[in-house]
Design a protein around this motif. Sequence first.
Motif, PDB file in Angstrom:
ATOM      1  N   GLY A   3      20.513 -79.788  13.180  1.00  0.00           N
ATOM      2  CA  GLY A   3      21.502 -79.941  12.178  1.00  0.00           C
ATOM      3  C   GLY A   3      21.361 -78.700  10.902  1.00  0.00           C
ATOM      4  O   GLY A   3      20.225 -78.051  10.955  1.00  0.00           O
ATOM      5  N   ILE A   4      22.411 -79.007  10.234  1.00  0.00           N
ATOM      6  CA  ILE A   4      22.549 -77.847   9.183  1.00  0.00           C
ATOM      7  C   ILE A   4      21.193 -77.997   7.992  1.00  0.00           C
ATOM      8  O   ILE A   4      20.546 -77.077   7.488  1.00  0.00           O
ATOM      9  CB  ILE A   4      23.810 -77.780   8.434  1.00  0.00           C
ATOM     10  CG1 ILE A   4      24.201 -78.892   7.975  1.00  0.00           C
ATOM     11  CG2 ILE A   4      24.682 -76.816   9.374  1.00  0.00           C
ATOM     12  CD1 ILE A   4      25.299 -78.971   7.116  1.00  0.00           C
ATOM     13  N   ARG A   5      20.661 -79.414   7.886  1.00  0.00           N
ATOM     14  CA  ARG A   5      19.781 -79.666   6.839  1.00  0.00           C
ATOM     15  C   ARG A   5      18.291 -78.624   7.382  1.00  0.00           C
ATOM     16  O   ARG A   5      17.798 -78.141   6.554  1.00  0.00           O
ATOM     17  CB  ARG A   5      19.385 -81.051   6.695  1.00  0.00           C
ATOM     18  CG  ARG A   5      18.506 -81.341   5.704  1.00  0.00           C
ATOM     19  CD  ARG A   5      18.266 -82.680   5.265  1.00  0.00           C
ATOM     20  NE  ARG A   5      19.354 -83.228   4.421  1.00  0.00           N
ATOM     21  CZ  ARG A   5      19.548 -82.815   3.088  1.00  0.00           C
ATOM     22  NH1 ARG A   5      18.418 -82.369   2.245  1.00  0.00           N
ATOM     23  NH2 ARG A   5      20.393 -83.171   2.018  1.00  0.00           N
ATOM     24  N   MET A   6      18.223 -78.745   8.680  1.00  0.00           N
ATOM     25  CA  MET A   6      16.936 -78.162   9.032  1.00  0.00           C
ATOM     26  C   MET A   6      17.055 -76.649   9.270  1.00  0.00           C
ATOM     27  O   MET A   6      16.180 -76.006   9.369  1.00  0.00           O
ATOM     28  CB  MET A   6      16.805 -78.566  10.665  1.00  0.00           C
ATOM     29  CG  MET A   6      16.397 -79.873  10.856  1.00  0.00           C
ATOM     30  SD  MET A   6      14.382 -79.876  10.297  1.00  0.00           S
ATOM     31  CE  MET A   6      14.021 -79.296  11.620  1.00  0.00           C
ATOM     32  N   GLN A   7      18.442 -76.075   9.053  1.00  0.00           N
ATOM     33  CA  GLN A   7      18.688 -74.646   8.960  1.00  0.00           C
ATOM     34  C   GLN A   7      18.748 -74.244   7.597  1.00  0.00           C
ATOM     35  O   GLN A   7      18.720 -73.113   7.307  1.00  0.00           O
ATOM     36  CB  GLN A   7      20.035 -74.556   9.736  1.00  0.00           C
ATOM     37  CG  GLN A   7      19.887 -74.505  11.048  1.00  0.00           C
ATOM     38  CD  GLN A   7      21.323 -74.470  11.833  1.00  0.00           C
ATOM     39  OE1 GLN A   7      21.951 -73.525  11.870  1.00  0.00           O
ATOM     40  NE2 GLN A   7      21.869 -75.904  12.510  1.00  0.00           N
ATOM     41  N   GLN A   8      18.496 -74.950   6.620  1.00  0.00           N
ATOM     42  CA  GLN A   8      18.555 -74.485   5.283  1.00  0.00           C
ATOM     43  C   GLN A   8      17.396 -73.755   4.924  1.00  0.00           C
ATOM     44  O   GLN A   8      16.342 -73.557   5.576  1.00  0.00           O
ATOM     45  CB  GLN A   8      18.402 -75.854   4.263  1.00  0.00           C
ATOM     46  CG  GLN A   8      19.686 -76.760   4.225  1.00  0.00           C
ATOM     47  CD  GLN A   8      19.184 -77.668   3.046  1.00  0.00           C
ATOM     48  OE1 GLN A   8      19.949 -78.079   2.294  1.00  0.00           O
ATOM     49  NE2 GLN A   8      18.173 -78.532   3.505  1.00  0.00           N
ATOM     50  N   GLY A   9      17.737 -72.845   3.936  1.00  0.00           N
ATOM     51  CA  GLY A   9      16.481 -71.796   3.382  1.00  0.00           C
ATOM     52  C   GLY A   9      16.552 -70.562   4.617  1.00  0.00           C
ATOM     53  O   GLY A   9      15.439 -69.884   4.345  1.00  0.00           O
ATOM     54  N   HIS A  10      17.333 -70.706   5.478  1.00  0.00           N
ATOM     55  CA  HIS A  10      17.222 -69.453   6.566  1.00  0.00           C
ATOM     56  C   HIS A  10      18.480 -68.471   6.763  1.00  0.00           C
ATOM     57  O   HIS A  10      19.452 -69.149   6.590  1.00  0.00           O
ATOM     58  CB  HIS A  10      16.826 -70.088   7.808  1.00  0.00           C
ATOM     59  CG  HIS A  10      15.568 -70.568   7.932  1.00  0.00           C
ATOM     60  ND1 HIS A  10      15.096 -71.908   7.243  1.00  0.00           N
ATOM     61  CD2 HIS A  10      14.122 -70.341   8.491  1.00  0.00           C
ATOM     62  CE1 HIS A  10      13.935 -72.106   7.565  1.00  0.00           C
ATOM     63  NE2 HIS A  10      13.262 -71.142   7.993  1.00  0.00           N
TER      64      HIS A  10
END
Length: 456
Positions: A420-427
């Motif tokens: 999901g997008i929370r896991m893709q944050q900061g990237h």
Amino acid sequence: MATTFILMERISKISRTRLPPNPSKQDFHGFSKSPVLVTRLIHYHSIYSPFYNPNHTVKDRAEIDLIGSISHVSSFIRYPKFRVSPSTRRGFFAYVRVGRKKLEQLLFMDTGSSLLWFNCLPCRLDIPEPIFDPKVSSTYKAEDCNLSDYCGGIDSTFGVSCDRRNRCAYSIHYGNNEYSMGHLATETLVIGSTSKQLFGKHEEVVEHVVVGCAKTTSIYTNGILGLGNTPSSLLKQRSYSKFSYCLGYYDDRSYPYHTLIIGDQAKQLPNGTPMIVQGKYYINLVSIRIGNSLLDIDPMIFKRNPDTYSGGMIVDSGSSYSVLPQVEYAKFEAGIKNVIGSSLIRSYANMVQNHTKLCYFGDMYINLAKFPTVQFQFENDALLKVDERSLFTQVTDGEFCLAFLPSETMFNGYNYSVLGIRMQQGHYISYDLGKMMFSFQQMDCHEVDGYVHDEL
């Protein structure tokens, strides 16, 4: 409606400059292909979003994210257990201006579908304004059933038919009682984040794009920007082999630098893993390490088998939560609980369907400040390193929960894995459709500004 229109005007004032399109490159249709398309992304909870509600509490936003995540993952399934009607997409939205009068639309960014569509007058449902009127756009042209390749069914991801006026009608069913129906047409799009704070003066005009002009939909949004890899997508129509986006931490609702980049100049990152494209984008998870502890997971569960259309982890831009298969989720949750131990008091009050979420009393930014880095290793030794901001979500002022869900319990017994997008944050996230590589790099998205200027 009036409030929504005022907020859209507020967004519009951020971006009002332009550069002419670069006609130096030609795509396979003979049309001018812009060297790079760049636009700001706005998260659903952002203060710049037309959906922003200043009265929403932490609990309100958490419930919106949870319901939106379950609804979006359910849209992958034909007969889902969880249904929301009417539904609202709750991820990131991209600025696209449409037609002769450049009507600004905020389109939901979706890597799980391909067609770019927006709402058109006359429309039969209550949807966000402004609504595009084809009659006032001299660049709008309905697709003729006898002449359009798209009406011949070259894209199997949606249905097509001819109406009584020989126009090409389309019908997309997303799976979770979600649909969009209307006509295919060609139209001019203006794509660009023209805020000087972000990218200086840069926008691109893209002509003769086949789009969906929706006359009815169950989704409360201006429309959807599909970034899938099928013939109807903007990527395929303009022969783009790369796109990327950079996502900041969207709990910071005023963060202005979330960015979408479409173009063959999109930066190729060294930390990459092979990607399998079968309607959606899949990658193969090999291992999970919490601090120094390697979990005993079975990598074969996460390996995509293109022959049986099974396995693999879907990279999803529409779900805040991530999803793991039931057995592997239990191991992951046990590993998280082992790290936290008895240092925090667990809350058992947060349940969804038959699943008791892993939650604790406290403030995750304070209580998990020393939480170890969690590494998700994908094929080709690509390491995605995340901290508590990506793993957990604050659900009330005094409670936080793990931002993962077990697939079988939540989704009718289906075995799903979703990044999901929370896991893709900061990237910075990159998709290379030529080399079939998915890559990522930790980055504060304001750094993308310099990269875009270098490439132009």
